[in-house]
Design a protein around this motif. Structure first.
Motif, short mmCIF file in Angstrom:
data_model
loop_
_atom_site.label_atom_id
_atom_site.label_comp_id
_atom_site.label_asym_id
_atom_site.label_seq_id
_atom_site.Cartn_x
_atom_site.Cartn_y
_atom_site.Cartn_z
N LEU A 432 4.89 -5.08 -4.60
CA LEU A 432 5.83 -4.28 -3.81
C LEU A 432 7.08 -5.07 -3.46
O LEU A 432 8.18 -4.52 -3.44
CB LEU A 432 5.15 -3.81 -2.52
CG LEU A 432 4.32 -2.52 -2.61
CD1 LEU A 432 3.66 -2.25 -1.26
CD2 LEU A 432 5.17 -1.35 -3.03
N SER A 433 6.92 -6.35 -3.19
CA SER A 433 8.08 -7.15 -2.81
C SER A 433 9.08 -7.25 -3.96
O SER A 433 10.30 -7.26 -3.74
CB SER A 433 7.65 -8.54 -2.36
OG SER A 433 6.91 -9.20 -3.37
N ASP A 602 1.12 -7.57 -1.35
CA ASP A 602 1.38 -6.19 -0.95
C ASP A 602 0.79 -5.83 0.40
O ASP A 602 1.38 -5.07 1.17
CB ASP A 602 0.80 -5.22 -2.01
CG ASP A 602 1.59 -5.25 -3.30
OD1 ASP A 602 2.60 -5.97 -3.37
OD2 ASP A 602 1.18 -4.56 -4.25
N ASP A 603 -0.42 -6.37 0.70
CA ASP A 603 -1.09 -5.93 1.92
C ASP A 603 -0.28 -6.23 3.17
O ASP A 603 -0.32 -5.49 4.15
CB ASP A 603 -2.51 -6.51 2.02
CG ASP A 603 -2.55 -8.03 1.91
OD1 ASP A 603 -1.50 -8.68 2.12
OD2 ASP A 603 -3.63 -8.57 1.61
N GLY A 608 2.91 -4.52 7.60
CA GLY A 608 4.21 -4.66 8.24
C GLY A 608 4.82 -3.33 8.63
O GLY A 608 5.54 -3.24 9.64
N LYS A 609 4.54 -2.25 7.87
CA LYS A 609 5.08 -0.94 8.23
C LYS A 609 4.42 -0.42 9.50
O LYS A 609 5.05 0.25 10.32
CB LYS A 609 4.90 0.03 7.06
CG LYS A 609 5.83 -0.27 5.88
CD LYS A 609 5.65 0.70 4.74
CE LYS A 609 6.15 2.10 5.10
NZ LYS A 609 7.60 2.14 5.31
N ILE A 610 3.12 -0.68 9.66
CA ILE A 610 2.44 -0.31 10.91
C ILE A 610 3.04 -1.10 12.07
O ILE A 610 3.34 -0.55 13.14
CB ILE A 610 0.92 -0.59 10.81
CG1 ILE A 610 0.28 0.24 9.69
CG2 ILE A 610 0.25 -0.32 12.14
CD1 ILE A 610 0.13 1.70 9.97
N GLU A 611 3.24 -2.40 11.85
CA GLU A 611 3.81 -3.24 12.90
C GLU A 611 5.23 -2.79 13.24
O GLU A 611 5.65 -2.81 14.40
CB GLU A 611 3.81 -4.70 12.45
CG GLU A 611 4.28 -5.66 13.54
CD GLU A 611 4.30 -7.10 13.07
OE1 GLU A 611 4.58 -7.98 13.91
OE2 GLU A 611 4.05 -7.36 11.87
#
Length: 789
Positions: A432-433, A602-603, A608-611
């Motif tokens: 993803l990065s 990726d995890d 990070g999106k939740i954070e």
């Protein structure tokens, strides 16, 4: 009689030979002399190990690797890296000529072409104070003296495994004085094998017996579930029997062992009869009477003969199991089968659920919530984040061991010159990065092709930097270059200005381009924005970063750095190292290793999106608080950009009760003692990304520093996490305090072909912004060529 200088038959081992033969061999020698049935074999004593490391120069090379960083400061990733490098030295370093000849002749005379087991027997191993249970290596079904010698070096190498290093550290043992004896015993291909505890660790009135079909290896590594019997410790009567599913078992096969399906008849039948359970129990009691304390024994039945394979005290095992840190670390070491199950759960269950929850949180309009409702929302989001954080550590982190397992198998099978060659074969997987960075480059390319857009962004950044800071100021609004932004004090002129500009094609085209740019950027943040995306000034920082990218030639993308021919060569090299029947398993292990390597990166983005959504609510509450309360009650300036549970607790109390006086705790500031007193010219770390580069240092101490990085600078930080890797294409090199070939900074650096040195002690303290550095990713050396004035 003792055979040669280094080989001692088991029947010649005496009670006072622990330092020469190690705990395991000494215990078996005692058991043999007392009439218990032990597989025939010999001990290659510690003097052989000492001679080998001294004559080959390995002792000094090991010391050099361990001196790169204070052992107490090493994280588990760094321990694993150093361990792999040291272990690899053993596989590449042959025996001195006369030593190899003497050992080979002695082993050939004892075993001929018989299958043997080669097992560790370090001094202190299986003793009352230090058990080393499951720490060192053992190999089964090895044939021929030359093969035994190869596996002898592998067992010696396991003295320097990451778990062995960690164990010695925690037990306060002198790591550099470590030595290893090795047991070589005739292979007993038992029909049933297992372990027995003379005393149940959970109930001292019971004994416990566990049994599986075939070899013990499946039970020890968790691949095969055992049948379990609880017995009365005094009488041996069976109290309970907990049957297993009995689907598979481990049997000898080729060189080593293999997991096979059990025939249906065995699946329905317990591996031990009641009479055999009692026989194993009596063996455990005999061992206990000999050694004076309850024993944990390994045993096997061949036909009707019961062999004892090893015995060690239970007391030490119980003490070490209470060490939560070590228990957690050992829990990372999963079997191949367990890792496949973890991967399925992560890919099919956890990631989709995490993505769905992040989308739900993103859709919520928290700006419309009342203060009290917002306080509740912050707490709810904190609970959601904690839930996923726990899952991340319990499920995602252990799956990262898949890449390490692949590296271990690759090195032991291929024996490459470079112990980290396996990482080349894992790289090139879609992450993803990398997808995010390609998208950033696409956006910056559009900016690069539009001088008007470049000018508009420059003007906006300048306006933001010169305007006074206000908590309530909105994110930047970019307008066409030269167009006047309406002010609160003179709307007439701005309206006139807008009217005059209406209808001009170039302005309309520019407006359209700006609109598309902002929409694309919002879409980018929605898809990829990690925990940094909600920090104050993140969007402004992203504008600066995109402008910096646009004003410089695009960095080579990962696909340009990877040779498909080399990847194919390495793959074929790895697969060809296995027998035909095991090639499919090797392909599956490679696929698993690549998935582990990819998800290791990726995890963090998913989490990070939740954070980020937790931070969004937190920062909304912080903004309201700072707008409405007196200065003394506001969040301290140095904590403005941070989320912390203790800050959130005070914030929610204040949102619910405006009369409440928050008790803010300032975040601890990093010591600057090292910066002021120590100015070394060279810093030593671990080489984690090949290449050599120079550049000015950009030291990242807080989140907002990320967006100020300039093209060609050397990124210096505590650790790169996947939410930071969008800046990597601009870097000339990476330097990290944390270490490891498989940490995120090293992974992304290799993908882009950027030199990387990790595990540099106090990197962010000893290097200052503006220092001119040379980074050698081959040797792991960072040189300060010129210090900032």
């Amino acid at each position: 009689m003792i055979t040669g200088r280094w080989i001692i038959p088991i029947e010649e081992i005496r009670e006072n030979t622990g330092k020469v033969c190690g705990g395991k061999a000494s215990a078996l020698g005692i058991l043999h002399r007392k009439g218990l049935t032990v597989p025939a074999g010999v001990c290659i004593c510690t003097a052989a190990y000492e001679t080998y490391v001294d004559r080959t120069g390995l002792r000094g090379r090991i010391l050099l690797e361990l001196s790169r960083k204070h052992f107490e400061e090493m994280r588990w990733e760094e321990l694993w890296d150093i361990s792999e490098k040291i272990k690899h030295m053993f596989t590449l370093t042959p025996f001195p000529g006369e030593m190899e000849k003497e050992l080979e002749e002695g082993l050939a005379s004892h075993f001929g072409d018989k299958a043997v087991a080669v097992r560790s027997s370090a001094p202190g191993e299986d003793s009352a104070n230090t058990s080393f249970a499951g720490v060192h290596a053992s190999y089964v079904n090895i044939r021929g003296a030359r093969a035994i010698l190869r596996h002898l070096r592998l067992v010696w190498a396991s003295l320097w495994s990451d778990t062995a290093l960690l164990y010695r550290k925690e037990m306060g043992l002198d790591i550099l004085s470590s030595a290893m004896a090795v047991l070589v015993q005739e292979m007993i291909e038992g029909r049933v094998s297992g372990v027995a505890f003379g005393e149940n660790p959970d109930n001292e009135s019971e004994a416990v017996i566990e049994a599986v079909y075939g070899l013990n290896r499946g039970l020890v590594d968790g691949t095969v579930e055992p049948d379990r019997w609880n017995l009365a410790r005094q009488t041996g009567s069976i109290k309970t029997h907990m049957p297993a599913e009995r689907e598979k078992a481990v049997f000898a096969g080729g060189e080593g062992s293999e997991l096979k399906a059990l025939p249906e008849a065995f699946q329905k039948t317990p591996p031990l009869t009641p009479a055999e359970v009692l026989e194993v129990f009596e063996l455990a009691r005999k061992a206990e009477n000999l050694f004076g304390v309850p024993q944990d024994i390994e045993w096997t039945f061949r036909d009707s003969t019961l062999y004892i394979l090893q015995a060690r005290p239970i007391t030490t095992i119980l003490r070490e199991d209470r060490d939560e840190k070590r228990r957690w670390y050992l829990s990372l070491r999963r079997s191949f089968e367990n890792l496949k199950e973890l991967r399925k759960a992560i890919e099919e269950k956890y990631i989709p659920a995490m993505q769905a929850e992040a989308r739900d949180l993103e859709r919520e309009n928290i700006e419309r919530l009342s203060d009290s409702a917002l306080a509740g929302e912050i707490e709810r989001r904190a609970e959601i984040y904690r839930k996923w954080y726990d899952i991340y550590w319990e499920e995602f982190i252990p799956f990262a061991h898949g890449a390490r397992l692949f590296g271990k198998v690759y090195n032991e099978t291929i024996n490459p010159e470079d112990p980290y060659e396996f990482a080349d074969l894992l790289s090139g997987t879609e992450m993803l990065s990398l997808e995010r960075n390609r998208k950033l480059e696409e956006i910056s390319e559009k900016i690069r092709k539009s001088p008007e857009l470049i000018q508009s962004i420059k003007e906006q950044i300048e306006a933001e930097e010169t305007a006074p800071e206000k908590e309530s100021r909105p994110e930047p609004e970019i307008v066409p270059a030269g167009e006047t932004r309406p002010s609160d004090t003179d709307t007439r002129h701005s309206d006139t200005n807008r009217t005059e500009l209406e209808g001009r094609p170039e302005i309309e085209a520019e407006r359209k381009a700006l609109t598309e740019f902002k929409e694309e950027l919002d879409s980018f943040i929605s898809r990829y924005g990690g925990s940094y995306s909600e920090s104050p000034g993140a969007k402004k920082g992203l504008y600066r970063l995109l402008l910096e990218m646009a004003l410089h030639p695009p960095a080579p993308m990962p696909a340009e750095k990877i040779s498909s021919n080399r990847m194919q060569y390495l793959k074929e090299k790895f697969i060809s190292g296995f027998e035909d029947k095991n090639k499919q398993c090797a392909s599956e292990l490679l696929d698993l290793g690549r998935a582990s390597y990819r998800l290791r990166d990726d995890d963090n983005i998913y989490l990070g999106k939740i954070e980020a959504e937790l931070k969004r609510a937190f920062f909304e509450g912080r903004k309201r608080l700072n707008e409405r309360v007196h200065e003394e009650a506001r969040l301290p300036e140095e904590a403005q950009a941070f989320y912390a549970p203790e800050l959130a607790a005070e914030l929610t109390k204040t949102l619910r009760d405006p009369s409440y006086s928050p008790k803010w705790k300032k975040p601890p500031l990093k010591s600057k003692i090292l910066r002021e007193k120590v100015k070394p010219r060279q810093l030593l770390g671990n080489p984690s990304g090949r290449g050599v580069a120079e550049g000015f240092a950009k030291v990242i101490l807080k989140e907002t520093d990320l967006f100020n990085l300039k093209a060609g600078e050397v990124l210096v930080c505590d650790a790169v996490d996947p939410n930071m890797t969008f800046i990597v294409p601009l870097c000339s090199a990476i330097v990290e305090r944390r270490g490891g070939m498989l940490i995120h900074g090293a992974i992304i650096a290799r993908e882009y072909g950027i030199p990387c040195v990790t595990g540099v002690p106090d990197a962010t303290e000893l290097i200052k912004n503006g220092d001119y550095l040379a980074v050698d990713g081959y040797l792991g050396i960072v040189t300060v060529l010129k210090r900032r004035e």
